[in-house]
Design a protein around this motif. Structure first.
Motif, PDB file in Angstrom:
ATOM      1  N   ASN A  31       7.221   5.661 -20.843  1.00  0.00           N
ATOM      2  CA  ASN A  31       8.747   5.963 -20.667  1.00  0.00           C
ATOM      3  C   ASN A  31       8.701   7.133 -20.568  1.00  0.00           C
ATOM      4  O   ASN A  31       9.404   8.368 -19.694  1.00  0.00           O
ATOM      5  CB  ASN A  31      10.136   5.181 -20.844  1.00  0.00           C
ATOM      6  N   CYS A  32       8.069   7.728 -21.739  1.00  0.00           N
ATOM      7  CA  CYS A  32       8.073   9.493 -21.808  1.00  0.00           C
ATOM      8  C   CYS A  32       7.207  10.155 -21.160  1.00  0.00           C
ATOM      9  O   CYS A  32       7.619  11.101 -20.241  1.00  0.00           O
ATOM     10  CB  CYS A  32       8.202   9.475 -23.322  1.00  0.00           C
ATOM     11  N   ASN A  33       5.738   9.418 -20.609  1.00  0.00           N
ATOM     12  CA  ASN A  33       4.734  10.913 -20.409  1.00  0.00           C
ATOM     13  C   ASN A  33       5.626  10.562 -18.160  1.00  0.00           C
ATOM     14  O   ASN A  33       4.680  12.139 -17.980  1.00  0.00           O
ATOM     15  CB  ASN A  33       3.482  10.245 -20.251  1.00  0.00           C
ATOM     16  N   ASN A  34       5.484   9.400 -17.873  1.00  0.00           N
ATOM     17  CA  ASN A  34       6.031   9.043 -16.459  1.00  0.00           C
ATOM     18  C   ASN A  34       7.311  10.122 -15.996  1.00  0.00           C
ATOM     19  O   ASN A  34       7.503   9.808 -14.869  1.00  0.00           O
ATOM     20  CB  ASN A  34       5.746   7.924 -15.920  1.00  0.00           C
ATOM     21  N   TYR A  35       8.494  10.049 -17.432  1.00  0.00           N
ATOM     22  CA  TYR A  35       9.046  10.974 -16.272  1.00  0.00           C
ATOM     23  C   TYR A  35       9.261  12.113 -15.796  1.00  0.00           C
ATOM     24  O   TYR A  35       9.208  12.901 -16.016  1.00  0.00           O
ATOM     25  CB  TYR A  35       9.586  11.089 -17.467  1.00  0.00           C
ATOM     26  N   ALA A  36       9.885  12.411 -14.240  1.00  0.00           N
ATOM     27  CA  ALA A  36       9.686  13.369 -13.484  1.00  0.00           C
ATOM     28  C   ALA A  36      11.184  14.000 -13.455  1.00  0.00           C
ATOM     29  O   ALA A  36      11.900  12.986 -13.352  1.00  0.00           O
ATOM     30  CB  ALA A  36       9.606  12.978 -12.018  1.00  0.00           C
ATOM     31  N   SER A  38      13.633  16.706 -12.927  1.00  0.00           N
ATOM     32  CA  SER A  38      14.752  16.804 -11.965  1.00  0.00           C
ATOM     33  C   SER A  38      14.043  18.578 -11.181  1.00  0.00           C
ATOM     34  O   SER A  38      13.935  19.005 -10.002  1.00  0.00           O
ATOM     35  CB  SER A  38      15.944  17.044 -11.885  1.00  0.00           C
ATOM     36  N   ARG A  39      13.599  19.380 -12.360  1.00  0.00           N
ATOM     37  CA  ARG A  39      13.316  20.961 -12.152  1.00  0.00           C
ATOM     38  C   ARG A  39      11.646  21.087 -11.686  1.00  0.00           C
ATOM     39  O   ARG A  39      10.918  21.773 -11.449  1.00  0.00           O
ATOM     40  CB  ARG A  39      13.604  21.891 -13.056  1.00  0.00           C
ATOM     41  N   ASN A  40      10.830  19.797 -11.660  1.00  0.00           N
ATOM     42  CA  ASN A  40       9.839  19.236 -11.649  1.00  0.00           C
ATOM     43  C   ASN A  40       8.905  20.368 -12.462  1.00  0.00           C
ATOM     44  O   ASN A  40       7.675  20.262 -12.626  1.00  0.00           O
ATOM     45  CB  ASN A  40       9.073  19.554 -10.651  1.00  0.00           C
ATOM     46  N   THR A  41       8.630  20.031 -14.384  1.00  0.00           N
ATOM     47  CA  THR A  41       8.724  20.585 -15.111  1.00  0.00           C
ATOM     48  C   THR A  41       7.677  19.938 -15.722  1.00  0.00           C
ATOM     49  O   THR A  41       7.688  18.822 -15.935  1.00  0.00           O
ATOM     50  CB  THR A  41       9.794  21.224 -15.957  1.00  0.00           C
ATOM     51  N   ILE A  42       6.518  20.656 -16.216  1.00  0.00           N
ATOM     52  CA  ILE A  42       5.472  19.325 -16.617  1.00  0.00           C
ATOM     53  C   ILE A  42       5.174  19.447 -18.037  1.00  0.00           C
ATOM     54  O   ILE A  42       5.014  21.062 -18.001  1.00  0.00           O
ATOM     55  CB  ILE A  42       4.135  19.625 -15.703  1.00  0.00           C
ATOM     56  N   HIS A  55      13.816  11.095 -26.220  1.00  0.00           N
ATOM     57  CA  HIS A  55      12.319  11.466 -26.506  1.00  0.00           C
ATOM     58  C   HIS A  55      12.454  13.035 -25.962  1.00  0.00           C
ATOM     59  O   HIS A  55      13.684  13.287 -25.590  1.00  0.00           O
ATOM     60  CB  HIS A  55      12.319  11.034 -24.604  1.00  0.00           C
ATOM     61  N   LEU A  56      11.597  12.907 -26.587  1.00  0.00           N
ATOM     62  CA  LEU A  56      11.409  14.579 -27.186  1.00  0.00           C
ATOM     63  C   LEU A  56      10.398  15.369 -25.939  1.00  0.00           C
ATOM     64  O   LEU A  56       9.067  14.736 -26.637  1.00  0.00           O
ATOM     65  CB  LEU A  56      11.308  15.238 -28.010  1.00  0.00           C
ATOM     66  N   HIS A  57      10.394  16.073 -24.817  1.00  0.00           N
ATOM     67  CA  HIS A  57       8.771  16.903 -24.410  1.00  0.00           C
ATOM     68  C   HIS A  57       8.869  18.244 -24.653  1.00  0.00           C
ATOM     69  O   HIS A  57       9.540  18.399 -24.868  1.00  0.00           O
ATOM     70  CB  HIS A  57       9.295  16.809 -22.586  1.00  0.00           C
ATOM     71  N   TRP A  58       7.641  18.715 -24.696  1.00  0.00           N
ATOM     72  CA  TRP A  58       7.784  20.072 -24.615  1.00  0.00           C
ATOM     73  C   TRP A  58       6.515  19.956 -24.203  1.00  0.00           C
ATOM     74  O   TRP A  58       5.692  19.977 -24.549  1.00  0.00           O
ATOM     75  CB  TRP A  58       8.009  20.094 -26.220  1.00  0.00           C
ATOM     76  N   ASN A  59       6.308  22.047 -24.793  1.00  0.00           N
ATOM     77  CA  ASN A  59       5.412  22.699 -24.331  1.00  0.00           C
ATOM     78  C   ASN A  59       5.466  23.834 -25.082  1.00  0.00           C
ATOM     79  O   ASN A  59       6.010  24.816 -25.373  1.00  0.00           O
ATOM     80  CB  ASN A  59       5.014  24.023 -22.457  1.00  0.00           C
ATOM     81  N   SER A  65       4.513  31.962 -29.840  1.00  0.00           N
ATOM     82  CA  SER A  65       5.469  31.210 -30.949  1.00  0.00           C
ATOM     83  C   SER A  65       6.364  30.201 -30.870  1.00  0.00           C
ATOM     84  O   SER A  65       8.051  30.616 -30.897  1.00  0.00           O
ATOM     85  CB  SER A  65       5.788  31.190 -32.389  1.00  0.00           C
ATOM     86  N   THR A  66       6.903  29.896 -28.855  1.00  0.00           N
ATOM     87  CA  THR A  66       7.807  29.467 -28.239  1.00  0.00           C
ATOM     88  C   THR A  66       7.431  28.062 -28.094  1.00  0.00           C
ATOM     89  O   THR A  66       6.154  27.864 -28.184  1.00  0.00           O
ATOM     90  CB  THR A  66       8.344  30.561 -27.832  1.00  0.00           C
ATOM     91  N   VAL A  67       8.819  27.616 -28.116  1.00  0.00           N
ATOM     92  CA  VAL A  67       8.305  25.977 -26.922  1.00  0.00           C
ATOM     93  C   VAL A  67       9.528  25.977 -26.028  1.00  0.00           C
ATOM     94  O   VAL A  67      10.016  26.118 -26.467  1.00  0.00           O
ATOM     95  CB  VAL A  67       7.943  25.460 -28.526  1.00  0.00           C
ATOM     96  N   ASP A  68       9.330  24.985 -25.122  1.00  0.00           N
ATOM     97  CA  ASP A  68       9.753  25.169 -24.122  1.00  0.00           C
ATOM     98  C   ASP A  68       9.908  23.416 -23.838  1.00  0.00           C
ATOM     99  O   ASP A  68       9.153  22.533 -24.084  1.00  0.00           O
ATOM    100  CB  ASP A  68       8.878  25.057 -22.833  1.00  0.00           C
ATOM    101  N   LEU A  69      11.225  23.222 -23.940  1.00  0.00           N
ATOM    102  CA  LEU A  69      11.077  21.205 -24.654  1.00  0.00           C
ATOM    103  C   LEU A  69      12.718  20.924 -24.006  1.00  0.00           C
ATOM    104  O   LEU A  69      13.430  21.354 -23.308  1.00  0.00           O
ATOM    105  CB  LEU A  69      11.608  21.298 -26.085  1.00  0.00           C
ATOM    106  N   ALA A  70      12.608  19.541 -24.238  1.00  0.00           N
ATOM    107  CA  ALA A  70      13.289  18.552 -23.032  1.00  0.00           C
ATOM    108  C   ALA A  70      14.272  17.652 -23.608  1.00  0.00           C
ATOM    109  O   ALA A  70      12.804  16.996 -24.725  1.00  0.00           O
ATOM    110  CB  ALA A  70      13.278  18.844 -21.912  1.00  0.00           C
ATOM    111  N   PHE A  71      15.724  17.857 -24.328  1.00  0.00           N
ATOM    112  CA  PHE A  71      15.096  16.366 -25.218  1.00  0.00           C
ATOM    113  C   PHE A  71      16.018  15.385 -23.851  1.00  0.00           C
ATOM    114  O   PHE A  71      16.876  16.110 -23.560  1.00  0.00           O
ATOM    115  CB  PHE A  71      16.361  16.621 -27.025  1.00  0.00           C
TER     116      PHE A  71
END
Ligand SMILES: *[C@@H]1O[C@H](CO)[C@@H](O)[C@H](O)[C@H]1NC(C)=O
Ligand SMILES: *[C@@H]1O[C@H](CO)[C@@H](O)[C@H](O)[C@H]1NC(C)=O
Length: 202
Positions: A31-36, A38-42, A55-59, A65-71
């Motif tokens: 459910n985490c890794n396959n989530y698409a 809306s703005r197509n960020t990987i 779920h927490l997704h990040w780069n 020293s930054t992290v781009d994340l989606a919670f």
């Protein structure tokens, strides 16, 4: 020393538990890794948090020293707020440097930061102890997603985290429930290794 039968039983019990928890977490990881988004960020890393459908997704970018994340909170009610936070100097709620998303009566989601200073917080907007150069939120197919860029304090990569869900009254966050899931929603996150630990009592 020979292994007694009862010890064999214990070993199998432990192996069985590990197997079951691996199955459960690999199901959540799908459910985490396959989530698409809306703005197509990987996002390179994704972790399904153990409670509150989150779920927490990040780069992570070591160069700055930054992290781009989606919670992402799935199955989020329109009358709920959601929040995810790092706690830099402590654990749990007090001291949490939170990203908050509140769905308003017109259905749009507003995101803001809130530095939590006490248990009686109303999650009022306030600056965090570190920079958050970008912060937005959206509601999509029943999920609320908070997108943010964090400048990680002191160049650190491992922090305590806490996340929470609660009711919205008249457009403002109300106190969250105190059920087991609401008290287990703390742990740590390592933005480099992707390791998380969770399940404390807050
Ligand atoms: C940090 O570095 C990454 C990779 O070089 C870059 O894509 C990103 O825009 C930078 N972030 C900020 C906030 O400067
Ligand atoms: C919804 O309400 C918020 C304030 O709660 C406002 O900032 C936003 O512009 C409104 N959105 C729409 C589409 O009306």
């Amino acid at each position: 020393m020979p292994i007694k039968i009862s010890e064999m039983g214990k070993i199998f019990g432990v192996l069985f538990c590990i197997l079951i928890s691996n199955l459960a977490s690999s199901y959540a990881q799908q459910n985490c890794n396959n989530y698409a988004f809306s703005r197509n960020t990987i996002y390179a890393t994704c972790v399904s948090l153990p409670v509150l459908n989150s779920h927490l997704h990040w780069n992570y970018h070591s160069s700055n020293s930054t992290v781009d994340l989606a919670f992402r909170h799935t199955g989020s009610d329109t009358s709920q707020w959601v929040a995810w936070a790092l706690n830099i100097n402590g654990q749990g709620m007090v001291g949490a440097q939170a990203l908050v998303a509140v769905t308003g009566s017109n259905g749009s989601v507003q995101a803001y930061t809130s530095s939590v200073t006490s248990y009686s917080t109303g999650l009022q907007p306030s600056p965090l102890s570190f920079d958050v150069p970008s912060l937005t939120a959206e509601r999509v197919n029943g999920d609320v997603v908070i997108y943010a860029t964090l400048v990680l304090p002191r160049g650190g990569t491992r922090f305590n985290q806490v996340w929470q869900v609660g009711p919205v009254y008249n457009g403002a966050p109300g106190m969250h429930g105190l059920g087991a899931d609401n008290r287990m929603s703390i742990g740590s996150v390592d933005f480099v290794s992707g390791e998380t630990s969770a399940g404390g009592n807050a």
